[in-house]
Design a protein around this motif. Structure first.
Motif, PDB file in Angstrom:
ATOM      1  N   PHE A   1      95.876 127.127 -47.881  1.00 21.42           N
ATOM      2  CA  PHE A   1      97.035 127.597 -47.120  1.00 21.42           C
ATOM      3  C   PHE A   1      98.232 127.818 -48.035  1.00 21.42           C
ATOM      4  CE2 PHE A   1     100.593 127.512 -44.125  1.00 21.42           C
ATOM      5  CZ  PHE A   1     100.181 128.541 -43.300  1.00 21.42           C
TER       6      PHE A   1
ATOM      7  N   TYR B   1     105.074 132.155 -43.221  1.00 20.14           N
ATOM      8  CA  TYR B   1     104.208 131.192 -42.536  1.00 20.14           C
ATOM      9  C   TYR B   1     103.404 131.888 -41.433  1.00 20.14           C
ATOM     10  CZ  TYR B   1     102.861 126.636 -40.654  1.00 20.14           C
ATOM     11  OH  TYR B   1     102.149 125.531 -40.235  1.00 20.14           O
TER      12      TYR B   1
ATOM     13  N   THR C   1      99.370 132.367 -41.503  1.00 23.88           N
ATOM     14  CA  THR C   1      98.563 131.848 -40.396  1.00 23.88           C
ATOM     15  C   THR C   1      97.684 132.945 -39.820  1.00 23.88           C
ATOM     16  OG1 THR C   1     100.231 130.191 -39.851  1.00 23.88           O
ATOM     17  CG2 THR C   1      98.646 130.748 -38.122  1.00 23.88           C
TER      18      THR C   1
ATOM     19  N   CYS D   1     102.222 129.025 -34.393  1.00 20.73           N
ATOM     20  CA  CYS D   1     101.192 129.241 -35.421  1.00 20.73           C
ATOM     21  C   CYS D   1     100.176 128.106 -35.408  1.00 20.73           C
ATOM     22  CB  CYS D   1     101.841 129.347 -36.800  1.00 20.73           C
ATOM     23  SG  CYS D   1     102.733 130.889 -37.086  1.00 20.73           S
ATOM     24  N   GLU D   2     100.646 126.885 -35.277  1.00 21.71           N
ATOM     25  CA  GLU D   2      99.736 125.735 -35.229  1.00 21.71           C
ATOM     26  C   GLU D   2      98.792 125.840 -34.042  1.00 21.71           C
ATOM     27  OE1 GLU D   2      99.428 123.696 -37.692  1.00 21.71           O
ATOM     28  OE2 GLU D   2     101.128 124.677 -38.636  1.00 21.71           O
TER      29      GLU D   2
ATOM     30  N   TRP E   1      96.238 128.624 -34.661  1.00 26.10           N
ATOM     31  CA  TRP E   1      95.250 128.211 -35.653  1.00 26.10           C
ATOM     32  C   TRP E   1      94.249 127.233 -35.061  1.00 26.10           C
ATOM     33  CZ3 TRP E   1      97.057 126.195 -41.088  1.00 26.10           C
ATOM     34  CH2 TRP E   1      95.986 126.241 -41.975  1.00 26.10           C
TER      35      TRP E   1
END
Length: 168
Positions: free
Chosen positions: A60, A76, A80, A136-137, A140
């Motif tokens: 990453f 970021y 992602t 984004c988290e 993902w």
């Protein structure tokens, strides 16, 4: 056999069968090598998991470094989306493998803290940047469970909306 191929086999095993299936013998079988061949690179299950964690963080960080964008959050977001589109990072599998060992999870926690705090003070809208990073988290993690859930058109729409939020 290369180290990355062994890590790929371990991640595939975790994704397919879960953490209970992660044994050195099973990883060696999945990779098509002898257990001794695996032990040459990873002398223990903990070393194997540590290798997966380190590779995830390095991957990453490399994706972040390769992105262009005015702000850290824009990079970021782009990193992602690249990870999701390429199915390159399998964080869920790695975290699942490390979940029983706080020592092995520590580098992920440190990287996550860095990824979510870096550059926030330089962002035009700190809260919008935090929201985009958290989105984004979520993207993902969902993609780790079901990589085919979001079509390319969905990803483009999510990217556009996140970028619009950052422009406000």
């Amino acid at each position: 056999m290369r180290r990355d191929e062994l890590l790929d086999a371990a991640e595939d095993l975790l994704c397919d069968q879960g953490s209970a299936a992660l044994t050195l013998s099973a990883v060696a079988d999945r990779a098509g090598v002898s257990k001794g061949g695996l032990l040459y690179h990873f002398p223990s299950k903990e070393a194997l998991i540590k290798g997966m964690v380190e590779r995830l963080i390095d991957d990453f960080d490399q994706l972040m470094a390769a992105q262009s964008g005015a702000t850290y959050t824009e990079r970021y977001l782009a990193a992602t989306l690249e990870a999701v589109r390429s199915n390159r990072l399998r964080r869920w599998a790695v975290v699942t493998g490390a979940s029983g060992n706080m020592f092995l999870l520590a580098p992920i926690r440190e990287a996550m803290a860095r990824w979510h705090s870096e550059g926030l003070d330089d962002e035009p809208d700190r809260v919008a940047s935090q929201l985009v990073r958290l989105a984004c988290e979520g993207l993902w993690d969902v993609a780790s469970h079901d990589p085919d859930l979001n079509a390319e058109s969905d990803l483009r729409a999510l990217e556009d909306r996140c970028r619009a939020l950052l422009k406000r």
